[in-house]
Motif scaffolding. Structure first.
Motif, PDB file in Angstrom:
ATOM      1  N   LEU A  65       0.857  -1.181   0.000  1.00 14.49           N
ATOM      2  CA  LEU A  65       0.000   0.000   0.000  1.00 14.49           C
ATOM      3  C   LEU A  65       0.892   1.228   0.000  1.00 14.49           C
ATOM      4  O   LEU A  65       2.014   1.193   0.518  1.00 14.49           O
ATOM      5  N   ARG A  66       0.353   2.310  -0.551  1.00 11.78           N
ATOM      6  CA  ARG A  66       1.054   3.588  -0.501  1.00 11.78           C
ATOM      7  C   ARG A  66       0.142   4.602   0.167  1.00 11.78           C
ATOM      8  O   ARG A  66      -0.929   4.922  -0.358  1.00 11.78           O
ATOM      9  N   LEU A  67       0.587   5.116   1.290  1.00 15.18           N
ATOM     10  CA  LEU A  67      -0.153   6.157   1.993  1.00 15.18           C
ATOM     11  C   LEU A  67       0.339   7.519   1.542  1.00 15.18           C
ATOM     12  O   LEU A  67       1.528   7.702   1.268  1.00 15.18           O
ATOM     13  N   SER A  68      -0.583   8.468   1.488  1.00 12.94           N
ATOM     14  CA  SER A  68      -0.253   9.846   1.175  1.00 12.94           C
ATOM     15  C   SER A  68      -0.768  10.740   2.293  1.00 12.94           C
ATOM     16  O   SER A  68      -1.770  10.433   2.935  1.00 12.94           O
ATOM     17  N   THR A 121      16.321  10.191   6.674  1.00  7.69           N
ATOM     18  CA  THR A 121      15.145   9.348   6.947  1.00  7.69           C
ATOM     19  C   THR A 121      15.480   8.422   8.103  1.00  7.69           C
ATOM     20  O   THR A 121      16.648   8.084   8.329  1.00  7.69           O
ATOM     21  N   TYR A 122      14.462   7.997   8.803  1.00 13.76           N
ATOM     22  CA  TYR A 122      14.669   7.116   9.950  1.00 13.76           C
ATOM     23  C   TYR A 122      13.461   6.210  10.062  1.00 13.76           C
ATOM     24  O   TYR A 122      12.338   6.638   9.813  1.00 13.76           O
ATOM     25  N   TYR A 123      13.730   4.949  10.428  1.00 15.25           N
ATOM     26  CA  TYR A 123      12.657   3.957  10.487  1.00 15.25           C
ATOM     27  C   TYR A 123      12.701   3.186  11.800  1.00 15.25           C
ATOM     28  O   TYR A 123      13.767   2.893  12.341  1.00 15.25           O
ATOM     29  N   PHE A 159       9.261  -0.531   4.561  1.00 14.77           N
ATOM     30  CA  PHE A 159       8.577   0.755   4.368  1.00 14.77           C
ATOM     31  C   PHE A 159       9.582   1.797   3.882  1.00 14.77           C
ATOM     32  O   PHE A 159      10.756   1.771   4.273  1.00 14.77           O
ATOM     33  N   THR A 160       9.098   2.713   3.058  1.00 16.33           N
ATOM     34  CA  THR A 160       9.919   3.823   2.576  1.00 16.33           C
ATOM     35  C   THR A 160       9.124   5.112   2.698  1.00 16.33           C
ATOM     36  O   THR A 160       8.015   5.222   2.160  1.00 16.33           O
ATOM     37  N   ILE A 161       9.704   6.078   3.418  1.00 13.85           N
ATOM     38  CA  ILE A 161       9.084   7.394   3.531  1.00 13.85           C
ATOM     39  C   ILE A 161       9.726   8.324   2.513  1.00 13.85           C
ATOM     40  O   ILE A 161      10.931   8.268   2.271  1.00 13.85           O
ATOM     41  N   SER A 162       8.903   9.168   1.912  1.00 14.02           N
ATOM     42  CA  SER A 162       9.415  10.151   0.962  1.00 14.02           C
ATOM     43  C   SER A 162       8.511  11.376   1.020  1.00 14.02           C
ATOM     44  O   SER A 162       7.427  11.330   1.605  1.00 14.02           O
ATOM     45  N   ARG A 163       8.968  12.457   0.418  1.00 12.46           N
ATOM     46  CA  ARG A 163       8.169  13.665   0.400  1.00 12.46           C
ATOM     47  C   ARG A 163       8.387  14.401  -0.909  1.00 12.46           C
ATOM     48  O   ARG A 163       9.451  14.299  -1.520  1.00 12.46           O
ATOM     49  N   ASP A 164       7.379  15.142  -1.303  1.00 16.13           N
ATOM     50  CA  ASP A 164       7.460  16.009  -2.479  1.00 16.13           C
ATOM     51  C   ASP A 164       7.086  17.402  -2.003  1.00 16.13           C
ATOM     52  O   ASP A 164       5.900  17.710  -1.820  1.00 16.13           O
ATOM     53  N   ASN A 165       8.077  18.226  -1.769  1.00 18.19           N
ATOM     54  CA  ASN A 165       7.813  19.558  -1.226  1.00 18.19           C
ATOM     55  C   ASN A 165       7.043  20.443  -2.210  1.00 18.19           C
ATOM     56  O   ASN A 165       6.332  21.355  -1.791  1.00 18.19           O
ATOM     57  N   ALA A 166       7.161  20.165  -3.485  1.00 16.68           N
ATOM     58  CA  ALA A 166       6.408  20.938  -4.474  1.00 16.68           C
ATOM     59  C   ALA A 166       4.910  20.622  -4.412  1.00 16.68           C
ATOM     60  O   ALA A 166       4.081  21.462  -4.770  1.00 16.68           O
ATOM     61  N   MET A 181       4.536   1.039   1.631  1.00 16.06           N
ATOM     62  CA  MET A 181       4.592  -0.107   2.527  1.00 16.06           C
ATOM     63  C   MET A 181       4.554  -1.380   1.695  1.00 16.06           C
ATOM     64  O   MET A 181       3.575  -1.644   0.994  1.00 16.06           O
ATOM     65  N   ASN A 182       5.628  -2.139   1.769  1.00 19.81           N
ATOM     66  CA  ASN A 182       5.744  -3.398   1.037  1.00 19.81           C
ATOM     67  C   ASN A 182       5.837  -4.565   2.013  1.00 19.81           C
ATOM     68  O   ASN A 182       6.105  -4.366   3.199  1.00 19.81           O
ATOM     69  N   SER A 183       5.629  -5.758   1.481  1.00 13.90           N
ATOM     70  CA  SER A 183       5.730  -6.976   2.303  1.00 13.90           C
ATOM     71  C   SER A 183       4.940  -6.844   3.599  1.00 13.90           C
ATOM     72  O   SER A 183       5.440  -7.148   4.684  1.00 13.90           O
ATOM     73  N   LEU A 184       3.726  -6.389   3.475  1.00 16.27           N
ATOM     74  CA  LEU A 184       2.914  -6.124   4.663  1.00 16.27           C
ATOM     75  C   LEU A 184       2.600  -7.393   5.436  1.00 16.27           C
ATOM     76  O   LEU A 184       2.423  -8.480   4.851  1.00 16.27           O
ATOM     77  N   LYS A 185       2.533  -7.232   6.736  1.00 10.89           N
ATOM     78  CA  LYS A 185       2.261  -8.335   7.657  1.00 10.89           C
ATOM     79  C   LYS A 185       0.992  -8.028   8.450  1.00 10.89           C
ATOM     80  O   LYS A 185       0.648  -6.846   8.623  1.00 10.89           O
ATOM     81  N   PRO A 186       0.328  -9.034   8.969  1.00 13.33           N
ATOM     82  CA  PRO A 186      -0.868  -8.773   9.790  1.00 13.33           C
ATOM     83  C   PRO A 186      -0.580  -7.836  10.959  1.00 13.33           C
ATOM     84  O   PRO A 186      -1.445  -7.037  11.340  1.00 13.33           O
ATOM     85  N   GLU A 187       0.619  -7.899  11.493  1.00 15.60           N
ATOM     86  CA  GLU A 187       0.968  -7.029  12.621  1.00 15.60           C
ATOM     87  C   GLU A 187       1.155  -5.571  12.210  1.00 15.60           C
ATOM     88  O   GLU A 187       1.338  -4.706  13.065  1.00 15.60           O
ATOM     89  N   ASP A 188       1.114  -5.278  10.932  1.00 15.48           N
ATOM     90  CA  ASP A 188       1.139  -3.887  10.465  1.00 15.48           C
ATOM     91  C   ASP A 188      -0.256  -3.254  10.523  1.00 15.48           C
ATOM     92  O   ASP A 188      -0.404  -2.051  10.276  1.00 15.48           O
ATOM     93  N   THR A 189      -1.267  -4.047  10.828  1.00 12.74           N
ATOM     94  CA  THR A 189      -2.629  -3.521  10.937  1.00 12.74           C
ATOM     95  C   THR A 189      -2.700  -2.455  12.020  1.00 12.74           C
ATOM     96  O   THR A 189      -2.319  -2.691  13.164  1.00 12.74           O
ATOM     97  N   ALA A 190      -3.161  -1.270  11.630  1.00 11.66           N
ATOM     98  CA  ALA A 190      -3.208  -0.130  12.553  1.00 11.66           C
ATOM     99  C   ALA A 190      -3.851   1.054  11.847  1.00 11.66           C
ATOM    100  O   ALA A 190      -4.046   1.037  10.627  1.00 11.66           O
TER     101      ALA A 190
END
Length: 120
Positions: free
Chosen positions: A18-21, A58-60, A68-75, A83-92
């Protein structure tokens, strides 16, 4: 005052992605350190990932590092969490947050959250 609106949550099978924005408004986005946090049912909110104003730092959390990979587009005034390779414990509920001082915190502004559910 900064307003933050998350999107991109949903239901996904284990191993999926999934990709969150998080879209920001009402402030100078590039001046804020940004972070993603999450809160699972019955648990306290925990830090997942952070990114510096200039995108260099960046820090994880150990629990998501390498997946997971965090990124930003300031523009576009937007921060992302891939979020890749998601696990049930990532549910939140996942929240984005903005810090006036540093991506290390403290965080001053919060979004309303987006639900991520990972089925086994």
């Amino acid at each position: 005052q900064v307003q933050l609106v998350e999107s991109g949550g949903g239901l996904v099978q284990a191993g999926g992605s999934l990709r969150l924005s998080c879209a920001a408004s009402g402030g100078t986005f590039s001046s804020y350190g940004m972070g993603w946090f999450r809160q699972a049912p019955g648990k306290e909110r925990e830090f997942a990932a952070g990114i510096s104003r200039n995108e260099i730092g960046t820090y994880y959390a150990n629990s998501v590092k390498g997946r997971f990979t965090i990124s930003r587009d300031n523009a576009k005034n937007t921060v992302y969490l891939q979020m890749n390779s998601l696990k049930p414990e990532d549910t939140a509920v996942y929240y984005c947050a903005a810090s006036r001082t540093s991506w290390l915190g403290p965080y001053h502004y919060w979004g309303q959250g987006t639900q991520v559910t990972v089925s086994s």
